[in-house]
Design a protein around this motif. Structure first.
Motif, PDB file in Angstrom:
ATOM      1  N   UNK A  53      16.949  -0.250 -18.490  1.00 43.77           N
ATOM      2  CA  UNK A  53      17.843  -1.015 -17.629  1.00 43.77           C
ATOM      3  C   UNK A  53      19.217  -0.354 -17.597  1.00 43.77           C
ATOM      4  N   UNK A  54      19.688  -0.044 -16.405  1.00 47.04           N
ATOM      5  CA  UNK A  54      21.003   0.567 -16.239  1.00 47.04           C
ATOM      6  C   UNK A  54      21.784  -0.223 -15.204  1.00 47.04           C
ATOM      7  N   UNK A  55      22.907  -0.787 -15.622  1.00 46.47           N
ATOM      8  CA  UNK A  55      23.763  -1.546 -14.710  1.00 46.47           C
ATOM      9  C   UNK A  55      25.137  -0.897 -14.633  1.00 46.47           C
ATOM     10  N   UNK A  56      25.591  -0.607 -13.431  1.00 45.41           N
ATOM     11  CA  UNK A  56      26.947  -0.083 -13.228  1.00 45.41           C
ATOM     12  C   UNK A  56      27.937  -1.241 -13.256  1.00 45.41           C
ATOM     13  N   UNK A  57      29.204  -0.921 -13.507  1.00 41.32           N
ATOM     14  CA  UNK A  57      30.234  -1.957 -13.580  1.00 41.32           C
ATOM     15  C   UNK A  57      30.401  -2.712 -12.266  1.00 41.32           C
ATOM     16  N   UNK A  58      30.008  -2.098 -11.185  1.00 44.62           N
ATOM     17  CA  UNK A  58      30.154  -2.746  -9.878  1.00 44.62           C
ATOM     18  C   UNK A  58      28.893  -3.499  -9.445  1.00 44.62           C
ATOM     19  N   UNK A  59      27.834  -3.417 -10.245  1.00 50.50           N
ATOM     20  CA  UNK A  59      26.575  -4.070  -9.871  1.00 50.50           C
ATOM     21  C   UNK A  59      26.660  -5.590 -10.015  1.00 50.50           C
ATOM     22  N   UNK A  60      25.975  -6.272  -9.138  1.00 52.26           N
ATOM     23  CA  UNK A  60      25.802  -7.723  -9.226  1.00 52.26           C
ATOM     24  C   UNK A  60      24.476  -7.957  -9.943  1.00 52.26           C
ATOM     25  N   UNK A  61      24.500  -8.422 -11.221  1.00 53.75           N
ATOM     26  CA  UNK A  61      23.290  -8.461 -12.043  1.00 53.75           C
ATOM     27  C   UNK A  61      22.053  -9.064 -11.396  1.00 53.75           C
ATOM     28  N   UNK A  62      22.127 -10.230 -10.748  1.00 56.18           N
ATOM     29  CA  UNK A  62      20.885 -10.766 -10.170  1.00 56.18           C
ATOM     30  C   UNK A  62      20.220  -9.800  -9.191  1.00 56.18           C
ATOM     31  N   UNK A  63      21.017  -9.130  -8.382  1.00 58.00           N
ATOM     32  CA  UNK A  63      20.458  -8.175  -7.424  1.00 58.00           C
ATOM     33  C   UNK A  63      20.042  -6.873  -8.104  1.00 58.00           C
ATOM     34  N   UNK A  64      20.866  -6.385  -9.019  1.00 64.28           N
ATOM     35  CA  UNK A  64      20.597  -5.105  -9.676  1.00 64.28           C
ATOM     36  C   UNK A  64      19.386  -5.184 -10.606  1.00 64.28           C
ATOM     37  N   UNK A  65      19.134  -6.371 -11.172  1.00 63.42           N
ATOM     38  CA  UNK A  65      18.012  -6.522 -12.094  1.00 63.42           C
ATOM     39  C   UNK A  65      16.693  -6.781 -11.381  1.00 63.42           C
ATOM     40  N   UNK A  66      16.753  -7.160 -10.098  1.00 66.36           N
ATOM     41  CA  UNK A  66      15.531  -7.507  -9.376  1.00 66.36           C
ATOM     42  C   UNK A  66      14.491  -6.385  -9.374  1.00 66.36           C
ATOM     43  N   UNK A  67      14.850  -5.105  -9.160  1.00 62.27           N
ATOM     44  CA  UNK A  67      13.820  -4.050  -9.203  1.00 62.27           C
ATOM     45  C   UNK A  67      13.110  -3.960 -10.554  1.00 62.27           C
ATOM     46  N   UNK A  68      13.850  -4.217 -11.643  1.00 68.52           N
ATOM     47  CA  UNK A  68      13.232  -4.190 -12.971  1.00 68.52           C
ATOM     48  C   UNK A  68      12.257  -5.351 -13.127  1.00 68.52           C
ATOM     49  N   UNK A  69      12.675  -6.527 -12.670  1.00 70.45           N
ATOM     50  CA  UNK A  69      11.809  -7.703 -12.788  1.00 70.45           C
ATOM     51  C   UNK A  69      10.561  -7.543 -11.926  1.00 70.45           C
ATOM     52  N   UNK A  70      10.718  -6.969 -10.748  1.00 72.07           N
ATOM     53  CA  UNK A  70       9.565  -6.745  -9.873  1.00 72.07           C
ATOM     54  C   UNK A  70       8.592  -5.755 -10.500  1.00 72.07           C
TER      55      UNK A  70
END
Length: 207
Positions: A53-70
């Motif tokens: 899991x890689x999140x940038x400081x500008x990412x919105x977690x619910x949207x950024x995490x969706x590909x991982x959850x899918x």
């Protein structure tokens, strides 16, 4: 319309009329679900090849995490990782995003390869405040207590189990282990005889 829908969701969760602040309760459940998804993702990495899991400081977690959850939904766990209506209704402030990123960074430091399921279950149980457990009648039974009750209640010659308030699945898991030890049934045969449901979808996702 958003306010009305939040009240409907609170009623579906079974705590409408029991809590003073429905907004706080729903936000708490949203946070619990998100933490659960993150923990499950790391736990599943023990058995499945999952992307880091890689999140940038500008990412919105619910949207950024969706590909991982899918990605996980390709295997299973649809109930836990499917899109939630709360993701659309509940705002996700910058402070929460920062905390989410920090949580993921800290969890990456642990060795998940040897984590037992009962330890993971204990982690989830501790996430639910004691006051909320009592409010919804959620009482978590230690494994030893569950083992004793299962030994008295489950007949190995007719190993059919239904737990109508299964919570996070302690009795289901201990019943499974008991049946496996007492019979020659296969994994799939045992699963077909062990059933549970609960008023709390968050607890049953863990089960």
């Amino acid at each position: 319309t958003v306010r009305l829908r939040l009240k409907q969701l609170a009623a579906q969760q079974g705590f409408a009329g029991f809590v003073e602040n429905i907004d706080a309760a729903l936000a708490g459940q949203y946070a619990y679900r998100l933490i659960g998804q993150i923990l499950f993702y790391f736990a599943l990495s023990r058995k499945q090849s999952l992307k880091r899991i890689t999140l940038a400081n500008t990412d919105h977690p619910p949207d950024a995490l969706r590909p991982y959850w899918d990605q996980v939904r390709k295997y299973d766990y649809e109930a836990l990782f499917e899109p939630s209506e709360l993701e659309r209704l509940v705002p996700f402030p910058a402070e929460a995003a920062a905390i989410t990123r920090q949580l993921i960074k800290e969890l990456e430091q642990y060795d998940w390869s040897h984590l037992r399921d009962d330890v993971l279950g204990s982690v989830f149980e501790k996430l639910i405040p004691r006051s909320e457990q009592l409010l919804l009648g959620q009482f978590y039974t230690p494994n030893r207590g569950a083992d004793l009750l299962v030994a008295f209640a489950v007949n190995p010659s007719q190993p059919i189990v239904l737990d109508p308030g299964c919570g996070s699945g302690t009795f289901l898991m201990r019943a499974y282990d008991y049946i496996r030890a007492q019979t020659s049934l296969s994994h799939s045969d045992i699963l077909s005889n062990v059933w549970g449901f609960d008023i709390s979808p968050f607890a049953t996702e863990l089960a």
